[in-house]
Design a protein around this motif. Structure first.
Motif, PDB file in Angstrom:
ATOM      1  N   ILE A 754       8.247 -31.215   7.007  1.00 12.48           N
ATOM      2  CA  ILE A 754       8.921 -30.663   8.480  1.00 12.48           C
ATOM      3  C   ILE A 754      10.563 -30.950   8.409  1.00 12.48           C
ATOM      4  O   ILE A 754      11.178 -30.652   9.438  1.00 12.48           O
ATOM      5  N   ASN A 755      10.853 -31.681   7.182  1.00 14.62           N
ATOM      6  CA  ASN A 755      12.443 -31.508   6.823  1.00 14.62           C
ATOM      7  C   ASN A 755      13.135 -32.638   8.154  1.00 14.62           C
ATOM      8  O   ASN A 755      14.082 -32.156   8.503  1.00 14.62           O
ATOM      9  N   ALA A 756      12.793 -33.575   8.319  1.00 19.75           N
ATOM     10  CA  ALA A 756      13.349 -34.641   9.349  1.00 19.75           C
ATOM     11  C   ALA A 756      14.089 -35.785   8.675  1.00 19.75           C
ATOM     12  O   ALA A 756      14.822 -36.190   9.433  1.00 19.75           O
ATOM     13  N   PHE A 757      14.092 -35.634   7.293  1.00 19.17           N
ATOM     14  CA  PHE A 757      14.744 -37.041   6.847  1.00 19.17           C
ATOM     15  C   PHE A 757      15.817 -36.635   5.873  1.00 19.17           C
ATOM     16  O   PHE A 757      16.177 -37.498   5.027  1.00 19.17           O
ATOM     17  N   GLY A 758      16.140 -35.436   5.561  1.00 24.31           N
ATOM     18  CA  GLY A 758      17.099 -35.052   4.782  1.00 24.31           C
ATOM     19  C   GLY A 758      16.646 -35.061   3.617  1.00 24.31           C
ATOM     20  O   GLY A 758      15.599 -35.355   2.908  1.00 24.31           O
ATOM     21  N   THR A 759      17.708 -34.541   2.399  1.00 24.89           N
ATOM     22  CA  THR A 759      17.221 -34.306   1.101  1.00 24.89           C
ATOM     23  C   THR A 759      17.825 -35.709   0.262  1.00 24.89           C
ATOM     24  O   THR A 759      18.795 -36.560   0.825  1.00 24.89           O
ATOM     25  N   LEU A 760      17.363 -35.645  -1.182  1.00 25.84           N
ATOM     26  CA  LEU A 760      17.637 -36.835  -1.990  1.00 25.84           C
ATOM     27  C   LEU A 760      19.157 -36.188  -2.326  1.00 25.84           C
ATOM     28  O   LEU A 760      19.639 -35.007  -2.063  1.00 25.84           O
ATOM     29  N   PRO A 761      20.059 -37.131  -2.859  1.00 22.95           N
ATOM     30  CA  PRO A 761      21.243 -36.906  -3.243  1.00 22.95           C
ATOM     31  C   PRO A 761      21.382 -35.926  -4.428  1.00 22.95           C
ATOM     32  O   PRO A 761      20.592 -35.856  -5.195  1.00 22.95           O
ATOM     33  N   SER A 762      22.257 -35.058  -4.239  1.00 15.88           N
ATOM     34  CA  SER A 762      22.749 -34.177  -5.323  1.00 15.88           C
ATOM     35  C   SER A 762      23.126 -34.850  -6.791  1.00 15.88           C
ATOM     36  O   SER A 762      23.521 -35.838  -6.400  1.00 15.88           O
ATOM     37  N   TYR A 763      23.183 -34.392  -7.958  1.00 17.46           N
ATOM     38  CA  TYR A 763      23.456 -35.187  -8.914  1.00 17.46           C
ATOM     39  C   TYR A 763      23.828 -34.295 -10.053  1.00 17.46           C
ATOM     40  O   TYR A 763      23.473 -32.910 -10.106  1.00 17.46           O
ATOM     41  N   ALA A 764      24.665 -34.436 -10.950  1.00 15.40           N
ATOM     42  CA  ALA A 764      24.969 -33.764 -12.043  1.00 15.40           C
ATOM     43  C   ALA A 764      24.981 -34.532 -13.388  1.00 15.40           C
ATOM     44  O   ALA A 764      25.203 -35.733 -13.500  1.00 15.40           O
ATOM     45  N   THR A 765      24.670 -33.937 -14.474  1.00 17.82           N
ATOM     46  CA  THR A 765      24.485 -34.708 -15.753  1.00 17.82           C
ATOM     47  C   THR A 765      25.575 -33.954 -16.718  1.00 17.82           C
ATOM     48  O   THR A 765      25.551 -32.553 -16.778  1.00 17.82           O
ATOM     49  N   VAL A 766      26.173 -34.475 -17.830  1.00 17.70           N
ATOM     50  CA  VAL A 766      26.908 -34.051 -18.651  1.00 17.70           C
ATOM     51  C   VAL A 766      26.713 -34.409 -20.335  1.00 17.70           C
ATOM     52  O   VAL A 766      26.247 -35.664 -20.256  1.00 17.70           O
ATOM     53  N   ASN A 767      26.331 -33.810 -20.766  1.00 15.24           N
ATOM     54  CA  ASN A 767      25.936 -33.844 -22.348  1.00 15.24           C
ATOM     55  C   ASN A 767      26.877 -33.393 -23.368  1.00 15.24           C
ATOM     56  O   ASN A 767      27.457 -32.230 -23.213  1.00 15.24           O
ATOM     57  N   LEU A 768      27.212 -34.188 -24.225  1.00 12.02           N
ATOM     58  CA  LEU A 768      28.154 -33.843 -25.362  1.00 12.02           C
ATOM     59  C   LEU A 768      27.405 -33.920 -26.802  1.00 12.02           C
ATOM     60  O   LEU A 768      26.489 -34.797 -26.803  1.00 12.02           O
ATOM     61  N   ARG A 769      27.809 -32.987 -27.730  1.00 11.53           N
ATOM     62  CA  ARG A 769      27.611 -33.158 -28.982  1.00 11.53           C
ATOM     63  C   ARG A 769      28.257 -32.821 -30.104  1.00 11.53           C
ATOM     64  O   ARG A 769      29.373 -32.051 -29.785  1.00 11.53           O
ATOM     65  N   SER A 770      28.443 -33.334 -31.092  1.00 10.93           N
ATOM     66  CA  SER A 770      29.501 -32.799 -32.316  1.00 10.93           C
ATOM     67  C   SER A 770      28.471 -32.659 -33.570  1.00 10.93           C
ATOM     68  O   SER A 770      27.667 -33.696 -33.710  1.00 10.93           O
ATOM     69  N   SER A 771      28.559 -31.874 -34.455  1.00 16.12           N
ATOM     70  CA  SER A 771      28.387 -31.835 -35.718  1.00 16.12           C
ATOM     71  C   SER A 771      29.204 -31.571 -36.817  1.00 16.12           C
ATOM     72  O   SER A 771      30.368 -31.049 -36.545  1.00 16.12           O
ATOM     73  N   TYR A 772      29.015 -32.199 -38.093  1.00 19.54           N
ATOM     74  CA  TYR A 772      30.024 -31.887 -38.949  1.00 19.54           C
ATOM     75  C   TYR A 772      29.130 -31.589 -40.511  1.00 19.54           C
ATOM     76  O   TYR A 772      28.295 -32.335 -40.914  1.00 19.54           O
ATOM     77  N   GLN A 773      29.395 -30.671 -41.007  1.00 20.43           N
ATOM     78  CA  GLN A 773      28.675 -30.088 -42.231  1.00 20.43           C
ATOM     79  C   GLN A 773      29.444 -30.664 -43.546  1.00 20.43           C
ATOM     80  O   GLN A 773      30.460 -30.321 -43.966  1.00 20.43           O
ATOM     81  N   LEU A 774      28.887 -31.863 -43.816  1.00 23.47           N
ATOM     82  CA  LEU A 774      29.810 -32.303 -45.211  1.00 23.47           C
ATOM     83  C   LEU A 774      29.513 -31.439 -46.414  1.00 23.47           C
ATOM     84  O   LEU A 774      30.366 -31.420 -47.038  1.00 23.47           O
ATOM     85  N   THR A 775      28.369 -30.756 -46.789  1.00 28.20           N
ATOM     86  CA  THR A 775      28.236 -30.152 -47.794  1.00 28.20           C
ATOM     87  C   THR A 775      27.486 -28.995 -47.368  1.00 28.20           C
ATOM     88  O   THR A 775      27.016 -29.059 -46.105  1.00 28.20           O
ATOM     89  N   LYS A 776      27.158 -28.087 -48.170  1.00 32.71           N
ATOM     90  CA  LYS A 776      26.432 -26.821 -47.677  1.00 32.71           C
ATOM     91  C   LYS A 776      25.023 -27.149 -47.291  1.00 32.71           C
ATOM     92  O   LYS A 776      24.309 -26.521 -46.358  1.00 32.71           O
TER      93      LYS A 776
END
Length: 831
Positions: A754-776
């Motif tokens: 019945i939408n009487a009590f509001g929504t849960l809080p909005s949220y955001a996630t940030v993910n980082l990544r890095s790679s290094y090719q040491l050899t072939k």
């Protein structure tokens, strides 16, 4: 044969030695086409050189019906004159425009994208790539996610109405008992490409919101050897291996994944083991594959916890143990034959064996009533002995065992002759699919006490064999037979205009056989003819429009049919009762939109164009799906129990947009989706723990348990806004960095329809990544998940705040919380 013994029998060292000499990198993938349940155009073997990157998903595929095996057969595009050849495509080259002939939205994730982002979970890969996909962490375990697309779920949680069909190599892997989807069983490293297909009833039952289609690798599509291992936060350790080889028309492929951790919430550790293998043969006019998927997994599922507890300790749980053990053995034989030009005959046969054991500690309504035995929630005496008197905090441990077996097959005929009266390209497909599943289900309940220190439930050894009425133990067999007959025709009226029309007839028969009594015995049958019509128009070489109308249906599952009486609710799915009939869900969908691609350098001055040498691909669309007799799971007055009910008419509509830029160094994207999910009928739904119902009962002394939902009320657990963005950039030839951001708007708590009590809080996630090719052949990489440490509430429901006598709660909401910041490092070796 035991899955663990199969996994243990594979020697990584032996495979590495055998394959090193023949090792080559994987090639670019030709276009996905899913115009029929089985494939129809053999793929070429991989090229010797690795691919720089992949084309934009929206322009790299044309999904229009269930996939069976991309390696066995590869269908031409719905408009053969426009179908691009299966060639290697660099990041900077124009993406194929075959998508212009598909009259629906397209979401594709390639194996290369999964590899570059180091995804171990296919659901996470879908969330990153598909505009309208989010993950609800209902169970508090990353290996057991609930995938939501356009407000429809594909979930491992029994009792969740399933609105997505999921296919792996053409096998529908929604389980026979409750149509659940166990994502933990799928070896992600073995996935060649995934597609989310919308507006196409040829996917059969459950494809109301669409279908998730996974094509797996084989020895013709992957050559070489790869070994990947990583470790990090929460005691995580995981490894993956894949190897493929081909010689003289015979090819073999094998992939193994294993993982373990302690979990980011209490009692949520996991042990994952899964294997995929394929053996293939290719001749001039035929190709045959035999594949297998083996898995043996165990994990803790912490589920939602009171918000008051979570605010004090984010790893808190609310009653435990909650554990699940899944095992799988699946075998598939698939072939394509070309008796003459423009004709193909395709066939598939498969067997799937799935077993699940679930342990669930819960609060209980059994209570001391002054006599020698306990009473139920209505004050009726039971046969359960009262050992401890009125001051004990009683609880229960519920156990279920599900054993499901499925056999099935598909036969399909394709013809690509031009129409005689016009000599215009045309493709027509006919097929028949038959699936039969049988399930043995059993459950028991053991009386226990609630530990006040960690809310665990140690058992007392007293089994509830004859309760007075609030729950009933069960042992039954269920059988379900699904028949699908389909046809689809795609006609290219001009070089710009393409028409698509088809239909699928579904017949579902479901029978229950009670092994304790006769109250669950019964049989139900459902059938429906689901049409699809659509058209695409190529406005320019860079812009195309599409529109389609389709219908789809979902038959109630054996679980839902066994738990549909509000007067006799079930501990979903622990205990079942004799129930009223449920109607099938029938959905009508329309969608329309534009999509295209261009090279910015063609429209910019030379200096500016040099900064953007790549390609931009984009799409924008709107959709509406109206479901009649939608099935919902709602709670009852009996603590921890619920039932299924038809919920009148519901509607999910929205907007989807995506833009992606790709060149040889940079790949960046931004996606936005608006999902408006509402009830369109006035209906009464059970919600006994809704604060308004509780307040009404307190004030009047009555025992109301329902709320009146008005048309236009928003459906719960479906975020309205979803925004995603990210990039991968090559700083040097060896060093790459990347980032993804996912914003999710807050959703309505389940029980607050019945939408009487509001929504849960909005949220955001940030993910980082890095790679290094040491050899072939050797790469190191690092990942940081949820950099900001945002602990989003992805799911919520109301609960009885007075159920535990020694705890006092002020917030009536239980929530599931997203994972905290995690740090991981790994290394990968390839040959």
């Amino acid at each position: 044969m035991r899955p663990m013994s199969r996994l243990a029998s594979i020697s990584l060292a032996t495979l590495a030695g055998a394959l090193t000499q023949a090792a080559q990198a994987q090639t670019a993938l030709p276009d996905i086409n899913v115009s029929s349940p089985l494939r129809a155009h053999p793929r070429p073997a991989p090229a010797a050189q690795p691919v720089v990157s992949t084309p934009h998903p929206a322009a790299a595929a044309s999904p229009t019906a269930p996939v069976t095996r991309r390696a066995v057969a590869r269908a031409p595009a719905p408009t053969p004159a426009q179908s691009p050849s299966a060639q290697q495509t660099s990041a900077a080259s124009p993406a194929p425009f075959v998508a212009a002939t598909t009259p629906a939205a397209i979401n594709i994730t390639s194996a290369k994208e999964i590899e570059q982002t180091h995804q171990f979970d296919v659901a996470k890969a879908l969330e990153r790539a598909a505009t309208n996909v989010i993950i609800e962490d209902v169970q508090g375990n990353p290996f057991s996610p609930q995938v939501d697309f356009r407000g429809f779920a594909a979930s491992p949680v029994s009792g969740t109405p399933q609105g997505l069909a999921v296919y792996m190599n053409g096998i529908r892997i929604n389980e026979a008992w409750g149509d659940t989807v166990n994502w933990d069983l799928i070896p992600t490293v073995a996935i060649d490409r995934t597609a989310i297909v919308t507006g196409n009833p040829l996917f059969g039952l459950n494809a109301i919101g669409g279908a998730v289609v996974m094509d797996m690798k084989n020895g013709f599509t992957y050559h070489g050897f790869e070994l990947d291992g990583r470790g990090g936060s929460f005691g995580r350790r995981q490894g993956a291996m894949q190897a493929g080889v081909e010689q003289d028309g015979v090819a073999a492929y094998v992939a193994i994944e294993a993982a373990g951790d302690k979990g980011y919430r209490k009692f949520s550790g996991s042990q994952i083991h899964r294997l995929y293998g394929d053996l293939g043969w290719r001749g001039d006019q035929a190709e045959i594959h035999l594949s297998t998927n083996i898995a043996a997994n165990k994990f803790g599922v912490s589920a939602s916890a009171p918000n008051d507890l979570v605010n004090n300790a984010t790893d808190a749980v609310y009653t435990t143990p909650q554990t699940t053990k899944n095992t799988l053995s699946q075998f598939d034989l698939n072939g394509v034959f070309t008796p003459q030009q423009n004709w193909k005959i395709l066939a598939d046969a498969h067997y799937r064996a799935f077993d699940q054991a679930h342990v669930d500690g819960n609060t209980t309504d059994f209570a001391s009533c002054g006599g020698p035995t306990l009473c139920d929630n209505n004050g009726n005496s039971t046969y359960m002995p009262d050992f401890f008197g009125p001051n004990a905090a009683l609880a229960a441990i519920d156990r279920t065992w599900t054993t499901s077996r499925t056999v099935g097959g598909t036969v399909q005929i394709e013809n690509t002759d031009k129409l005689g009266f016009s000599e215009l390209p045309n493709k027509i497909v006919f097929g028949v699919n038959l699936e039969h599943g049988w399930t043995h289900f059993a459950a028991s309940e053991e009386l226990g006490l609630l530990n006040p220190y960690d809310l665990s439930v140690p058992g007392l050894g007293v089994i509830n064999l004859d309760p007075a009425g609030d729950v009933s133990p069960v042992k039954l067999n269920a059988a379900n037979t699904y028949l699908g007959v389909y046809a689809l025709d795609t006609f290219e009226a001009t070089d710009k205009l393409t028409f698509t029309a088809g239909a699928r007839y579904n017949l579902a028969t479901i029978s229950l056989y009670d092994l304790y009594s006769t109250q669950l015995n019964g049989s139900s049958s459902y059938d429906h003819l689901n049409p699809v019509v659509g058209a695409t128009y190529k406005i320019t070489q860079e812009v195309a429009a599409y529109a389609s109308y389709s219908e789809s249906n979902r038959a109630p599952t054996p679980l839902e049919l066994g738990c549909a009486d509000p007067n006799h609710p079930c501990l979903i799915d622990n205990f079942l009762v004799s129930d009223p009939h449920l109607s099938q869900v029938v959905a009508h969908s329309i969608e329309t939109g534009l999509r295209g691609g261009f090279h910015p350098a063609s429209y910019l001055p030379a200096e500016a164009g040099a900064l953007l040498p790549g390609r931009v691909d984009w799409s924008a669309g709107v959709y509406r799906t109206t479901s009649f007799n939608d099935i919902l799971s709602v709670p009852s007055q009996v603590t921890g129990q619920g039932y299924f009910t038809n919920a009148g008419v519901t509607q999910r509509q929205g907007i989807e947009t995506q833009v992606r830029y790709t060149d040889e160094k940079l790949s960046a994207y931004v996606n936005y989706a608006l999902t408006d999910a509402t009830f369109r009928s006035m209906l009464e739904l059970g919600s006994p723990n809704n604060p308004l119902v509780v307040a009404y009962n307190t004030a009047t002394g009555l025992s109301a348990s329902s709320i009146l939902v008005m048309p236009g009320s928003h459906m719960t657990s479906i975020p309205k806004h979803r925004l995603k963005g990210g990039f991968d950039y090559a700083l040097t030839k060896e060093w790459k960095v990347g980032m993804d951001v996912v914003y999710t708007a807050g959703n309505w708590v389940r029980g607050d329809e019945i939408n009487a009590f509001g929504t849960l809080p909005s949220y955001a996630t940030v993910n980082l990544r890095s790679s290094y090719q040491l050899t072939k052949n050797f790469q190191v990489y690092g990942l940081i998940d949820n950099v900001g440490g945002a602990r989003g509430r992805s799911f919520g429901t109301f609960f009885n705040t007075t159920q535990i006598p020694f705890l006092s709660f002020s917030d009536p909401r239980q929530v599931s919380i997203t994972a905290p910041t995690g740090f991981y490092a790994g290394a990968k070796m390839t040959f």
